[in-house]
Design an enzyme around this catalytic site. Sequence first.
Site: not given
Ligand SMILES: Cc1cc2nc3c(=O)[nH]c(=O)nc-3n(C[C@H](O)[C@H](O)[C@H](O)COP(=O)(O)O)c2cc1C
Length: 404
Positions: A103, A172
Amino acid sequence: VSTAAYLEPGRIGRLELPNRIVRAGTSETMAGPDGEVTDELVALYERLAAGGVGLIFSGHLYCERRGRYARRQAGIHSDALIPSLKRLTTAVHAHGGRRVFAQLAHAGSQSRIPGNDDMLAPSPVPNALTGREVAGASEERIEEVVRAFGAAARRAAEAGFDGVHVHGANGYLISEFSSPLANHRSDRFGGSPEARDRFLLEVLGAMRRELPSELPLTLKLGFADAPPGGLQPEEAVARAGRAVDAGVDAIEVSVNVMTRPTDSARAYVAVDRRRAATDLLPQRLMRPPEPEAYFLPWAEALRARVDTRIVLVGGMRTTATIETLLRERKADFVAMARPLIREPDLVAQLAAGRTGRFDCTSCNLCLAHEGHHSLRCWRTPRRRLVEHAVYRLRGGLKRMPPSA
Ligand SMILES: Cc1cc2nc3c(=O)[nH]c(=O)nc-3n(C[C@H](O)[C@H](O)[C@H](O)COP(=O)(O)O)c2cc1C
Ligand code: SF4
């Protein structure tokens, strides 16, 4: 016997994937001082691949040093990092058929690195999440970043990644260019929806030129700004169509400019009273569960207008939900971040017949520690909750620790 839809093989571009479950990009806070991959990071990818997930999107990797978001974030900004990134892809490929995409990101003015005074934004507007305001970038600087994304894509291919996932969401730099709130330019990069597309399309073009044609290029795209008066889904759907015309093989649906991290990672999804009690969440005892699959309306708008593979992220918490989404073709893949932090072997468990609700209660303690501590679930084992409480009471979470 019919298999669950989420365990059936799938395809993105020319790439075959063993199942429909993707580990969403999750920044790991596990890199070395110059963004290099560490043993700890390799071990996490190894665990995820062994745990059965078909495709891993890496945590966002900064394509330029000034595009770093947080401390201990992994980078892809220099050729010197290629051997270290290769360790990640080798670890994943050791587990038959498992795949990993890099990514690629640039934090723009959303960087949380203290003392990073060399940031970049389309216009001098306070960042909705960090409050940081930086001068609008010159066209020359913009072209430099476009080249940095292209070079990062080349490095990803050289390091053995199976594809590249561009971070065009969650506030971003690409989100900032896409947003009428953050982009007030009146040159060719702003002033109309088409001009707001230009930065993304130039980035995609630079990457497509650098990537071998068989490698898929995918995009996490912001569909609406969290603050009022910002980007609307209609503009984003049109943008998605142009991105697909420019060679994007799949789109992951997410939020655009954010005012709080919970705009992307909503709290307490699918947590009912019983789960609140077992996970020690007294504040949730009297409140109904927050809904699953919370970005679904935007995915539906995308499906209606654009012919592409859809990766749906955001609050997948039960097998019933992911099965229905895939069977009804609302999504081609489902991506999860937090459930796989708590249970990296979740997919192997599903393959062994587990059904029902996943363990993560979306309390977001893992998110609060981003840039502070290595990625982990803070609710299990239970003693982690004590570690968290002590760190917070000492004021540790109030500001980002300095430097690397
Ligand atoms: C600790 C953490 C770090 C994350 N880092 C990224 C990242 O590096 N890139 C990204 O696109 N989204 C990042 N996200 C967002 C997740 O990809 C995702 O879109 C969001 O948490 C919702 O999905 P979930 O309900 O499965 O957690 C992050 C989320 C969390 C909780
Ligand atoms: S700390 Fe654990 S339970 Fe809380 S959101 Fe993160 S992974 Fe889920």
